[in-house]
Write an enzyme that holds these catalytic residues in place. Structure first.
Site, mmCIF file in Angstrom:
data_model
loop_
_atom_site.group_PDB
_atom_site.id
_atom_site.type_symbol
_atom_site.label_atom_id
_atom_site.label_comp_id
_atom_site.label_asym_id
_atom_site.label_seq_id
_atom_site.Cartn_x
_atom_site.Cartn_y
_atom_site.Cartn_z
ATOM 1 N N ARG A 74 46.650 11.964 -30.709
ATOM 2 C CA ARG A 74 45.817 13.095 -31.123
ATOM 3 C C ARG A 74 45.043 12.793 -32.412
ATOM 4 N NH1 ARG A 74 49.615 18.306 -29.459
ATOM 5 N NH2 ARG A 74 48.584 18.614 -27.458
ATOM 6 N N LYS B 277 58.301 23.223 -18.881
ATOM 7 C CA LYS B 277 58.017 24.645 -19.049
ATOM 8 C C LYS B 277 57.603 25.266 -17.719
ATOM 9 C CE LYS B 277 55.549 23.042 -22.491
ATOM 10 N NZ LYS B 277 54.401 22.927 -23.380
ATOM 11 N N GLY C 276 50.703 16.965 -23.844
ATOM 12 C CA GLY C 276 51.133 16.099 -24.930
ATOM 13 C C GLY C 276 52.198 15.108 -24.497
ATOM 14 N N GLY D 223 48.533 22.864 -22.619
ATOM 15 C CA GLY D 223 48.356 24.294 -22.362
ATOM 16 C C GLY D 223 46.887 24.665 -22.247
HETATM 17 P P1 ADP Z 1 53.432 18.226 -21.196
HETATM 18 O O1 ADP Z 1 53.629 18.188 -22.691
HETATM 19 O O2 ADP Z 1 52.906 16.957 -20.657
HETATM 20 O O3 ADP Z 1 52.651 19.429 -20.765
HETATM 21 P P2 ADP Z 1 55.992 19.484 -20.841
HETATM 22 O O4 ADP Z 1 56.054 19.769 -22.291
HETATM 23 O O5 ADP Z 1 55.856 20.617 -19.911
HETATM 24 O O6 ADP Z 1 54.872 18.382 -20.519
HETATM 25 O O7 ADP Z 1 57.311 18.743 -20.374
HETATM 26 C C1 ADP Z 1 57.716 17.529 -20.909
HETATM 27 C C2 ADP Z 1 59.219 17.463 -20.909
HETATM 28 O O8 ADP Z 1 59.731 17.772 -19.632
HETATM 29 C C3 ADP Z 1 59.716 16.087 -21.253
HETATM 30 O O9 ADP Z 1 60.271 16.132 -22.535
HETATM 31 C C4 ADP Z 1 60.777 15.806 -20.154
HETATM 32 O O10 ADP Z 1 61.981 15.316 -20.714
HETATM 33 C C5 ADP Z 1 60.987 17.181 -19.568
HETATM 34 N N1 ADP Z 1 61.478 17.156 -18.180
HETATM 35 C C6 ADP Z 1 60.916 16.545 -17.132
HETATM 36 N N2 ADP Z 1 61.676 16.704 -16.023
HETATM 37 C C7 ADP Z 1 62.738 17.434 -16.398
HETATM 38 C C8 ADP Z 1 63.890 17.904 -15.718
HETATM 39 N N3 ADP Z 1 64.097 17.660 -14.421
HETATM 40 N N4 ADP Z 1 64.788 18.616 -16.417
HETATM 41 C C9 ADP Z 1 64.603 18.866 -17.733
HETATM 42 N N5 ADP Z 1 63.536 18.444 -18.426
HETATM 43 C C10 ADP Z 1 62.621 17.720 -17.779
HETATM 44 MG MG MG Z 2 54.968 19.245 -23.968
#
Ligand code: ADP
Ligand code: MG
Length: 401
Positions: A34, A199, A358, A382
């Site tokens: 970033r 999330k 992120g 988001g």
């Molecule tokens: P981004 O930042 O790319 O939008 P998120 O913040 O939604 O993604 O999610 C990222 C997190 O999701 C990572 O830290 C990963 O460890 C977690 N994650 C992925 N699969 C699972 C799972 N099956 N159970 C719990 N956490 C998970």
């Molecule tokens: Mg995230």
């Protein structure tokens, strides 16, 4: 929207709202994507002779100073990337900020302390936000909005401040919005969307809009278990949002009616407990199970190897791909293969590939992929999702007028 080129910035104090919300571990930056993404905008302003005031949030402090969320380490890294010293103000609108800004010569840059150390930044109350925006406006002559990761927030520095100053859109936001337009207005098909991450409720919303746009939706990460539960399967102790089950059932029905293909994993990597992400201790009870036979007492932490292959097949003929959310807990090597398989499949396809989020962007880099091989790595998770949901984003609306 005006761009930087439309404004005369020489000798002016230019406030750049950036998104420098980088992941930190024990005070050191684990992914500086970033910071690098907004650097060209800052450099352009400095070369044009502006006095540049950079501001950002970091993490979620509670409206007051909290040392663990200080931007001080970011100031150092920003200076290295820009190749010029960055004066760091230890507050945002106080004595330090005022003195630091007053001391700037043309072509010099300062970073203010975390915007969210002030309750006014995120206040729901318009007057409280407005008062903080007034204080910020007192520091600058011109506003440049370039914090793409925060444009979906109705926050003082994102929404209220641009109304108080002549404003322009920065190059990063302009690029990000251009890419999102390619995903909504001029999309080349097949259009495949890969969703994952943790999330669940944040991500389920975007499906509503994508059902009318995507040809295929691949589901991984923590969301999987709400989908499996919606199909009547047991998910053990995996992430599950029971209140979303009816929503997901409705999506699955609608997808069938409109010919959108949902692809769910067929196997899942599980363990009895959440892995030791920090220490990386080996997972003694690692096993791969069929997605419809997850035993009681285990957590699903990644898509399994058969699913990785299935997802790769479903990505092979894509012309456009949007990927948001890792397929598993990639921070531990035992649960990184699913995310790795998706990243590789994106590279192997001839598609225009966009990675948003992120953690997804960080995953691509941490797993050793060459980020320049992707079509675009977005700095906002988001924000991109809300754009794709068709919502209007406060930080973009504010830059329009
Ligand atoms: P981004 O930042 O790319 O939008 P998120 O913040 O939604 O993604 O999610 C990222 C997190 O999701 C990572 O830290 C990963 O460890 C977690 N994650 C992925 N699969 C699972 C799972 N099956 N159970 C719990 N956490 C998970
Ligand atoms: Mg995230």
């Amino acid at each position: 929207m005006k761009t930087i080129e439309d404004l005369d910035v020489a000798g002016k104090r230019v406030f750049v709202r950036a998104d420098l919300n980088v992941p930190l571990s024990n005070g050191s930056i684990t992914d500086d994507g970033r910071i690098r993404a907004v650097a060209p905008t800052i450099t352009k302003l400095l070369q044009a002779g502006a006095k540049v005031i950079v501001a950002s949030h970091l993490g979620r402090p509670k409206g007051e100073p909290d040392p663990q969320y200080s931007l001080a380490p970011v100031a150092v890294r920003l200076g290295e990337i820009l190749g010029t010293p960055v004066a760091f103000a230890t507050d945002t609108v106080g004595e330090s900020a005022k003195a630091t800004v007053a001391a700037l010569a043309d072509g010099e840059v300062t970073l203010l302390e975390n915007l969210r150390f002030n309750a006014g930044e995120t206040a729901k109350d318009d007057a409280e936000r407005g008062a903080f925006a007034d204080a910020l406006a007192g520091l600058a002559d011109i506003y440049v909005g370039d914090g793409f990761g925060a444009v979906h927030r109705k926050h003082a520095s994102v929404f209220d401040l641009p109304a108080r100053l002549p404003h322009a859109v920065g190059d990063l936001i302009a690029t990000e919005v251009g890419v999102l337009k390619r995903l909504t207005e001029e999309v080349e098909r097949p259009y495949v969307v890969v969703l994952g991450g943790s999330k669940v409720s944040d991500k389920v919303g975007v499906i509503d809009n994508l059902l009318g746009k995507a040809d295929r939706i691949l589901v991984g990460g923590g969301m999987v278990f709400t989908f499996l539960a919606a199909q009547g399967h047991q998910v053990g102790n995996s992430l599950l949002q029971e209140d979303q089950i009816p929503v997901v059932q409705e999506y699955l029905k609608r997808a069938q009616a409109t010919g959108v293909e949902f692809v769910l994993p067929v196997d899942i990597a599980v363990s009895g407990s959440f892995p030791d992400v920090k220490g990386g201790a080996p997972v003694e009870d690692f096993q791969v199970v069929d997605a419809d036979k997850i035993p009681a007492g285990v957590l699903g932490l990644d898509i399994g190897p058969k699913s990785g292959e299935l997802f790769a097949e479903k990505l092979a003929d894509a012309r456009t791909v949007f990927w948001n959310g890792p397929a598993g807990v990639f921070e531990h090597p035992a649960f990184a293969p699913g995310t790795r398989a998706i990243a590789q499949a994106l590279l192997d396809s001839d598609a225009f590939t966009v990675v948003g989020g992120g953690d997804s962007a960080a995953a691509v880099r941490i797993l050793g992929f060459d980020e320049t091989k992707f079509g675009h790595i977005s700095t906002g998770g988001g924000a991109s999702l809300e754009y794709l949901e068709g919502k209007s984003l406060p930080g973009l609306t504010a830059l329009e007028g």
